[in-house]
Each structure stands twice: as structure tokens, then as C-alpha cells.
Enzyme design. Sequence first.
Site, PDB file in Angstrom:
ATOM      1  N   CYS A 171     -17.129  -4.352 112.914  1.00 40.86           N
ATOM      2  CA  CYS A 171     -18.580  -4.518 113.015  1.00 40.86           C
ATOM      3  C   CYS A 171     -19.036  -4.367 114.461  1.00 40.86           C
ATOM      4  CB  CYS A 171     -18.997  -5.873 112.454  1.00 40.86           C
ATOM      5  SG  CYS A 171     -20.769  -6.138 112.512  1.00 40.86           S
ATOM      6  N   CYS A 174     -21.818  -6.653 115.520  1.00 37.05           N
ATOM      7  CA  CYS A 174     -21.447  -8.051 115.784  1.00 37.05           C
ATOM      8  C   CYS A 174     -20.766  -8.193 117.134  1.00 37.05           C
ATOM      9  CB  CYS A 174     -20.455  -8.584 114.745  1.00 37.05           C
ATOM     10  SG  CYS A 174     -20.668  -7.989 113.081  1.00 37.05           S
ATOM     11  N   ASP A 175     -19.854  -7.282 117.416  1.00 37.21           N
ATOM     12  CA  ASP A 175     -18.923  -7.499 118.517  1.00 37.21           C
ATOM     13  C   ASP A 175     -19.144  -6.595 119.728  1.00 37.21           C
ATOM     14  OD1 ASP A 175     -17.668  -9.323 116.833  1.00 37.21           O
ATOM     15  OD2 ASP A 175     -16.351  -7.783 115.993  1.00 37.21           O
TER      16      ASP A 175
END
Lengths: 351, 351
Positions: A171, A174-175
Site C-alpha cells: 500500500c 499507507c506507507d
Amino acid sequence: MPEHVVIIGSGPAGWAAAIYAARANLHPLVFEGAETEDNRIAGTLPLGQLNLTTEVENYPGFPAGHLQHFIRTAVAKDRVETYLEPLEEHAHAVTGPELMNLMRQQAENFGTRIITDDIVSVDLSRQPYKLTSLGGQTVQTHTVIIATGAKANYLGLASEERFKNRGVSACAVCDGALPRFRNKPLVVVGGGDTAVEEATYLSKYASTVHMLLRRDKFRASKVMEDRAKNNAKIKIHHFREVAEVLGDDKQGLTGVRVKNNQDGSTDDLSAGGLFLAIGHTPNTAFLEGQLELTPLGYIKFTTPQRTYTSKEGVFAAGDVADDYYRQAVTSAGTGCMAALDAERYLAAKGI
Amino acid sequence: MPEHVVIIGSGPAGWAAAIYAARANLHPLVFEGAETEDNRIAGTLPLGQLNLTTEVENYPGFPAGHLQHFIRTAVAKDRVETYLEPLEEHAHAVTGPELMNLMRQQAENFGTRIITDDIVSVDLSRQPYKLTSLGGQTVQTHTVIIATGAKANYLGLASEERFKNRGVSACAVCDGALPRFRNKPLVVVGGGDTAVEEATYLSKYASTVHMLLRRDKFRASKVMEDRAKNNAKIKIHHFREVAEVLGDDKQGLTGVRVKNNQDGSTDDLSAGGLFLAIGHTPNTAFLEGQLELTPLGYIKFTTPQRTYTSKEGVFAAGDVADDYYRQAVTSAGTGCMAALDAERYLAAKGI
């Protein structure tokens, strides 16, 4: 006495269903998933995939600075500046976990009962339906709303598993903004829309983004393909697969061994991160043999523009039945629909 | 050069479509409607029907007190109380106009162009499609997303028209809390789910709510029917129609002349308000002959779980194609879908 409606799942689809079912006085019961090491047993991810993301810019109703907007309408004019000043750093859009917790709160406010456990098997062969949880709880219910979502796919390499959260991610959103990925070359695996989205996102932070495609073509839409090609930071490599994730215990991932699937040769790319964008698997393993699924394992809708499944009284919402749009707001939309469908089904049955 | 995508309408469907189309770099153009005395020409209601409502409790993501929630995460712990105290009166859910303006802002942030004018005729006989606005503007476009919504139906009596906004309303949730309706007997016309919802809502304010049904039965779901029957403040009258709205210039509406459609007799009910809950008409008059509509005049979807219409490149979203769910979040969901459908259509065409 059987429940009126049990909702399995706790992403936007599950909470939207709960909000509407609760307001319709159906006293819904939500199994929000269990915080286990390996959630793959049933598949419910607590608070859904959104809980793994950072900012959510595209859920309608939350522009960046929405908080400031409310402050302006909430406090006296001469005090607005005092209020806004310390909030400036909060001018971002809503985050995934914030949005999910707001929806959870909203469902609870209307009387939704929430159980932090996961449904691992169902008996849909006769009514009322029977659900069994990971914790051993058994529940009978007249209707079920399945909103268990889908999970990102991984390659399945041992070295990939070893460096998960230490350089390997599924992701980018997300990261990607984490310090370890900044100004480093990064690798994205996949050739679909999501892969381009992820590569584009990462290009804001990375020095270079290498996209590895197994075939000669993109699966992505033309627009997305062009977006990748026109981004100076993105380098596209066709006929390439990941043979190994390289790294050590101290630094985590340090590179990727890439195989040319035409001639079998390999090449080591130095990299700060590896992002998988090779699709999703719907969380329907616990439904096998109980409900009609598509060839890809998604729940099959049986009626256009409704959330009906192959079993009456069983409704589906969100990514578990959608391999096409997969957005927070489309999931919330079908969650609402599933609750209204359940309400009308119960009403028609006189329950 | 033709536009990539023109969005007609400015409710949740229109703005969700704009947010997604803008983020896909399609530079959408929104016709948000014109603030004319009589918007029935094309039908677009600026900011949609939600703009006519007060609090929206069921749009996922906005529980009552959501502002307080954000404050708690945004300011230092020892300052939370200072911040919350003056905001206590703002503990309500989001209001319809607030929510619509947040979505509008979000669409604008991503580069959506907005024109405060209404599309009154379309030529979908050849591509690119041609749209003409009330103000005389002509626009050519490769794709169109129609999100013009639906409007509440009225009885069509001259006396009803005379007392509109002076006792006659088609939206209990918008108007029910006004002082003129408090502790007065009120009349609701209709026997569907919406009629019960409206009667239930009004029962919080009224001394009595008279529901007038033309037939011996409810059209509403059983649950809703029971809700009406179990509400001590709601009196149900079958075989009754409104013959005349009674009132004077000074007080506005003062009562309703009710006809028994079995024996033709009439009866005057003293009342503070008359609420119509007899369905909606989709805003599709400007599409007649151009696009396939359902018998009720809603835009017909041609493919399950997609927003395709009978013309390629023309997509529909929200209440204009939905006589069943009609919720803010379902409209936002189909708005998002329509934008993604338009994006993929353009990509496939290489535009």
C-alpha cells in the site's frame, strides 16, 4: 431469538450498513473482526483497508481543511483566528483511521452492538442462518450483510515475508511517505491501474520508481498508462518479475533481484522499498459452498442495482462484491443499500 | 475543443463525480443549476435536495459531535476543554447545506470548474454531444454525467400553491422544526415509507399528525406501517384526499378540507401545516427523446452494477436514476462510479 441482521465486516460498507440498519430499528449486530496475528482465517480486517491508509482525499464531504471550515461556522467571528491558528497543521484531509472511527461511532450512537470477533464459518443451508465466530460464539440471524472486503495480494516469497513492514508494502498510499522511502529508488510490481496509481504516488517521494511488468503491455487504462509514461521519475520495465527480495536484518530491504522472464537472466536493483500492486483477494473463503461466487471469488450479485445474493436474506456490500470500483464511497453506498434491502426483506416477511 | 466530461447537477452525486473526475485529470465542468424562481425548466436544484434539509444524521462519517472528535485529536490535551466548551452547541450532525458545500469545496480543490447555470436541452444524437444552458451557453463534450436528481411531487391545487412556505411543505425534515408547526395538529399526505418517515419526524413537534391515505392500505413497508400505527400521536385516515387547503393571507394555512373518496363527503381539519409525501419526479424532462427512461421517467441503467445509459459516453448518477434508495451516500456512490466509468470510457476511446 434470532438476530434481525448481523453485519460481518467493519469497513465503510459495514458501518454504513450498521448506521442504516440501526436507524431502521433493526438493532444490528456487527462482527468487526478480531485483532489476531493472522486474520486470514475469515478475512475481516478490523476497520477495513482504510484503516491501513493515511489521508483520504476522495471520500466526499472531507476536503482538506474541513475542520477549519467547521470552526468558522462554530465560533464567534472575532475568535475564529484564535481557534484556527493552532489547528493549521491539522489542515489535511481526513485520515483513513479517523474516518473509520467516525463511522463506527455513528453506528454505535444509533444503537449498533459491536463484537470484536470474526465470523469464521456460516451455515446458510436453512433459515435462520447460523454464524460461528473465531471465539466460538454462535449466532442465529434472519439476515446477514457480508462486508468482509478484500485483501492485497503478495508474491509469496519467503524473503518478501521477511521484510514486510521493513521495506515491503502492499500500500503505497499507507506507507510511501515514511522516511525510509524518501529519495530512494523504489520498485512497484504490477501493470494495472492500481500499480500506476501507486507508482505515481511514490514518485513524489522517491528518487526513481521502477515499475516491473510481467508482460509487454499494461493492464491499466490508457490514461493511467500515459500517466506512468509521462512521469519522468517512473521507469517501466517489461517482462520482469521479482526473483528475490534482498536485504539484511539491520537495514531491512536494500534491493530487489529481478528476473527477465524472456531469457531467464537476473539483475539486482538497489532499492529502498518494494510495493506490491498485483490485485486483491476477496475475503470469501468462509463462504465457500454456501453462496454463489464469481470466478475470482467475489460474491455474485443476482439482481441489477440491488445487493441480493444467491441466498435470500443474505446481502453483500463493499469490496467483497466489487472488483471494479473499490472506493470508500462506493462501499458506503452499497452498505446503505444492503441495510435497506435487509429492512425491506424483513418487512416483507413480517419479521 | 470538446470537454472531456460535463456533469449536470450539484447534489452528492454531482460533487462525488466531480471529485473523482478531477482527480483523474479530466478537468470536469459542472453545471450546478441556476438560482431561478422556477427551476423546473431543466430541473437542477442547486446543491441538490440536501440543501433543503437540516441535519443529516445518516451520511457515513458525520456522527453528531464529529467536530468535537476532531478537536480532541487536533489540539494539545490540556487545551481540549477550552476548545470544546464554546463548541458544545455545535454538537449536532452535519447539516445538508454544510455537507453540500464541503463536497463542492472538495471538487473545486481538485480543479473542477463550476458554472452557475442550468442545462436545459441536450443533443445526444451525435458525438461529441451538445448541451445548451438556460443562459444560452453551448458546450460540446465527449461524456456527460447526469446527476440532476428528482423533485418532490405536489397535489396541484391552487390553494396549495398559495400557501407554499406558509404552511404547505414537501419536506418535513426541512421545515418540521419551524415554530409555526410546533404543538399544532399537522397533516401528512401519502402512504409510503417517506410518508411514515415524515409523520414520525413531525410527531416530535406536532400535537397530532393526521396521515391521509387514498386507499385502505399503506404502500409503506410493514416496519414503517407499524411505526406509524404504534405512534400515539399519529392518526391514520384511509380513503381520504385533500380537497382544498384552507387559510388566509395573515395566518397562511389554517386547515385542510378533506374529502372521503368513498362517499364524497368532506370534513375540515384544523391544522398548522400540510406535508406532501406523495413521491418524486426525476428531473429528466430535458432528456425526453434523447435517452431511454423508465415508465416513471427515471434514467434507465443498461448494465448491472454500472452507470451506463442507453447512449455510450452518457452516465447517470443519484436520484435521477434511483427511485428505490434515494440516499445521500448512495448518490455519492453512484456519482463516483459514473466518474470512473467516464474515465475508463475515455481511456478506451483514446481521448
